[in-house]
Design a protein around this motif. Structure first.
Motif, PDB file in Angstrom:
ATOM      1  N   SER A   1       3.162  -4.343   9.483  1.00  0.00           N
ATOM      2  CA  SER A   1       1.823  -3.763   9.504  1.00  0.00           C
ATOM      3  C   SER A   1       0.868  -4.640   8.712  1.00  0.00           C
ATOM      4  O   SER A   1       1.085  -4.880   7.520  1.00  0.00           O
ATOM      5  CB  SER A   1       1.851  -2.358   8.896  1.00  0.00           C
ATOM      6  OG  SER A   1       0.554  -1.909   8.582  1.00  0.00           O
ATOM      7  N   SER A   2      -0.185  -5.110   9.356  1.00  0.00           N
ATOM      8  CA  SER A   2      -1.192  -5.895   8.644  1.00  0.00           C
ATOM      9  C   SER A   2      -1.857  -5.079   7.554  1.00  0.00           C
ATOM     10  O   SER A   2      -2.372  -5.632   6.580  1.00  0.00           O
ATOM     11  CB  SER A   2      -2.260  -6.391   9.625  1.00  0.00           C
ATOM     12  OG  SER A   2      -1.693  -7.226  10.609  1.00  0.00           O
ATOM     13  N   LEU A   3      -1.836  -3.771   7.690  1.00  0.00           N
ATOM     14  CA  LEU A   3      -2.493  -2.883   6.742  1.00  0.00           C
ATOM     15  C   LEU A   3      -1.569  -2.428   5.624  1.00  0.00           C
ATOM     16  O   LEU A   3      -1.992  -2.274   4.476  1.00  0.00           O
ATOM     17  CB  LEU A   3      -3.022  -1.652   7.498  1.00  0.00           C
ATOM     18  CG  LEU A   3      -3.929  -0.694   6.748  1.00  0.00           C
ATOM     19  CD1 LEU A   3      -5.294  -1.314   6.508  1.00  0.00           C
ATOM     20  CD2 LEU A   3      -4.072   0.616   7.536  1.00  0.00           C
ATOM     21  N   MET A   4      -0.295  -2.215   5.942  1.00  0.00           N
ATOM     22  CA  MET A   4       0.612  -1.549   5.011  1.00  0.00           C
ATOM     23  C   MET A   4       1.739  -2.448   4.492  1.00  0.00           C
ATOM     24  O   MET A   4       2.197  -2.262   3.367  1.00  0.00           O
ATOM     25  CB  MET A   4       1.230  -0.323   5.685  1.00  0.00           C
ATOM     26  CG  MET A   4       0.223   0.649   6.289  1.00  0.00           C
ATOM     27  SD  MET A   4      -0.844   1.443   5.079  1.00  0.00           S
ATOM     28  CE  MET A   4       0.320   2.545   4.286  1.00  0.00           C
ATOM     29  N   ASN A   5       2.222  -3.380   5.316  1.00  0.00           N
ATOM     30  CA  ASN A   5       3.376  -4.194   4.912  1.00  0.00           C
ATOM     31  C   ASN A   5       3.438  -5.474   5.739  1.00  0.00           C
ATOM     32  O   ASN A   5       4.300  -5.626   6.605  1.00  0.00           O
ATOM     33  CB  ASN A   5       4.673  -3.389   5.078  1.00  0.00           C
ATOM     34  CG  ASN A   5       5.875  -4.095   4.480  1.00  0.00           C
ATOM     35  OD1 ASN A   5       5.754  -5.148   3.860  1.00  0.00           O
ATOM     36  ND2 ASN A   5       7.053  -3.526   4.675  1.00  0.00           N
ATOM     37  N   PRO A   6       2.540  -6.429   5.473  1.00  0.00           N
ATOM     38  CA  PRO A   6       2.476  -7.618   6.327  1.00  0.00           C
ATOM     39  C   PRO A   6       3.700  -8.521   6.250  1.00  0.00           C
ATOM     40  O   PRO A   6       4.067  -9.147   7.252  1.00  0.00           O
ATOM     41  CB  PRO A   6       1.223  -8.347   5.829  1.00  0.00           C
ATOM     42  CG  PRO A   6       0.992  -7.826   4.446  1.00  0.00           C
ATOM     43  CD  PRO A   6       1.471  -6.410   4.458  1.00  0.00           C
TER      44      PRO A   6
ATOM     45  N   GLY B   1       7.825  -0.847   9.442  1.00  0.00           N
ATOM     46  CA  GLY B   1       8.229  -1.361   8.144  1.00  0.00           C
ATOM     47  C   GLY B   1       7.613  -0.645   6.954  1.00  0.00           C
ATOM     48  O   GLY B   1       7.598  -1.192   5.849  1.00  0.00           O
ATOM     49  N   PHE B   2       7.107   0.576   7.140  1.00  0.00           N
ATOM     50  CA  PHE B   2       6.622   1.344   5.993  1.00  0.00           C
ATOM     51  C   PHE B   2       6.912   2.827   6.222  1.00  0.00           C
ATOM     52  O   PHE B   2       7.035   3.278   7.369  1.00  0.00           O
ATOM     53  CB  PHE B   2       5.128   1.120   5.733  1.00  0.00           C
ATOM     54  CG  PHE B   2       4.196   1.606   6.815  1.00  0.00           C
ATOM     55  CD1 PHE B   2       3.672   2.888   6.786  1.00  0.00           C
ATOM     56  CD2 PHE B   2       3.835   0.769   7.866  1.00  0.00           C
ATOM     57  CE1 PHE B   2       2.804   3.336   7.781  1.00  0.00           C
ATOM     58  CE2 PHE B   2       2.963   1.198   8.861  1.00  0.00           C
ATOM     59  CZ  PHE B   2       2.448   2.489   8.811  1.00  0.00           C
ATOM     60  N   LYS B   3       7.037   3.579   5.131  1.00  0.00           N
ATOM     61  CA  LYS B   3       7.336   5.005   5.213  1.00  0.00           C
ATOM     62  C   LYS B   3       6.203   5.727   5.929  1.00  0.00           C
ATOM     63  O   LYS B   3       5.033   5.601   5.546  1.00  0.00           O
ATOM     64  CB  LYS B   3       7.523   5.587   3.816  1.00  0.00           C
ATOM     65  CG  LYS B   3       8.014   7.028   3.822  1.00  0.00           C
ATOM     66  CD  LYS B   3       8.285   7.517   2.403  1.00  0.00           C
ATOM     67  CE  LYS B   3       8.801   8.954   2.407  1.00  0.00           C
ATOM     68  NZ  LYS B   3       9.073   9.436   1.026  1.00  0.00           N
TER      69      LYS B   3
END
Length: 390
Positions: free
Chosen positions: A255-260, A223-225
């Motif tokens: 992504s918990s880091l980039m796009n939760p 879910g992130f580039k």
């Protein structure tokens, strides 16, 4: 024949009373990093409520792999409590799953007292420290730690082990090109980036054999580039299938880091998130909160379209996750060839949901407000805040 989601089934060597799995949702009930009475009660609620298997979330395989210092680190000291938890769940006729993971870049190194390690060095938004690049020795040690932790859970009486390969945790970070900029045998090509996932799955299976089920939580899209996309994810899943190390894949995303919020969908409780965070993160969220905590409309089975692509190309059992709160959605998953469904927020709202579904008295109580998500940082633990207001 389409299976009945509420009828007995098997997962690898494990007997399940139905095909509804309680998905891992961080409990926040281990203040000393060990099983507590509150954690036992939390899972007893789902066991008594009728799920086929409940999942204990985020069991770290080593100290620096914890998301923060209060998370359970699987070791001998934790064994008595884990056994007590497994015995309590089994007494209610429910199977128990332990989610084994290394948080990698999602770890708070400052809270843990040891720097986080990940695929490639980068600053940590959680600890405001630089995270270290995992060395060959680190990866060998962590692989052994997965096997060791797996053995502890088997000794504790767990029925299933879930390897965390999603959400930008360590294995997931290796899979994502944006987070893995290595030029050695662990980076570059997809085969290299997938090496750690396959190595860990082999180590766990070699350790436990067929004593328990072994599954993996796996991203169908980060879910992130620059994250793992669906096409590459299917390739990795096919390799895992051909390796024969897993009894099933549980398809997740985000992504918990980039796009939760890619995982949760529905309302985005930004103010609640900001209030729950430590001061440095709180300041950052006030600045970039709308870019980081994005808005995704909720719909039932929101990962289904992407999951169908996995179903069409894999023969192994698959667990459908993401926005499943109604019986008709569960029946649809079975009709489309998925063997199990995993439910998270709807069970936080109503732990007795499966019993109500079986009795024909259930209704869709979860309103997908996502205010349960920031409560993972609350001393009272993860919970549905709507219930507190009722």
């Amino acid at each position: 024949m389409v299976p009945d989601v509420l009828a007995a089934a098997t997962l690898g060597p494990v007997h399940l009373r139905n095909r509804v799995l309680k998905a891992a949702t961080f409990e926040g009930r281990t203040p000393d990093g060990l099983v507590s009475d509150a954690l036992v009660d939390f899972h007893l609620g789902f066991a008594r409520g009728g799920v086929g298997m409940t999942t204990v979330a985020y069991l770290a395989v080593c100290a620096e792999g914890r998301t923060h210092r209060a998370q359970i680190h699987v070791r001998e000291t934790a064994l008595p409590g884990l056994a007590r938890l497994a015995d309590a769940v089994h007494a209610e006729g429910c199977a128990i799953n332990g989610q084994l993971g290394h948080a990698g870049p999602v770890a708070n190194g400052r809270a843990n007292g040891v720097h986080a390690i990940t695929a490639s060095a980068m600053p940590s938004p959680l600890s405001m420290q630089m995270m270290h690049t995992a060395t060959e020795a680190d990866l060998a040690r962590i692989t052994r730690a997965y096997a060791s932790a797996a053995r502890v859970l088997v000794r504790a009486g767990f029925d299933c082990l879930e390897i965390h390969m999603a959400h930008s945790y360590l294995i997931s970070a290796f899979l994502a090109p944006r987070l893995n900029r290595r030029r050695d045998r662990w980076g570059g090509s997809l085969e290299n980036r997938a090496r750690l996932a396959r190595q860990v799955a082999h180590a766990v299976r070699d350790e436990v054999g067929n004593e328990v089920a072994v599954i993996a939580k796996f991203s169908l899209s980060d879910g992130f580039k620059g994250g793992l996309g669906t096409a590459e994810a299917i390739e990795v899943a096919a390799w895992l299938e051909s390796d024969g190390t897993l009894d099933a894949l549980e398809l997740s995303g985000g992504s918990s880091l980039m796009n939760p919020m890619y995982l949760f969908r529905g309302e985005t409780p930004r103010q609640e998130f900001i209030a729950a965070m430590p001061l440095p993160v709180r300041i950052g969220l006030r600045t970039v909160g709308r870019r980081f905590l994005k808005e995704y409309p909720y719909q039932e089975a929101f990962f289904l379209d992407k999951a169908r692509r996995f179903r069409s190309q894999l023969a192994m059992p698959l667990v459908l996750l993401g926005g499943i709160s109604r019986l008709d959605t569960m029946h649809k998953a079975m009709a489309e060839g998925f063997e199990y469904v995993a439910v998270g927020r709807a069970l936080l709202r109503d732990p007795n949901l499966v019993n109500r579904l079986a009795a024909g008295t259930a209704f869709n109580a979860c309103i997908h407000c996502n205010r349960c998500v920031p409560t993972i940082y609350d001393p009272a633990g993860t919970r549905c805040t709507v219930l507190e207001e009722a």
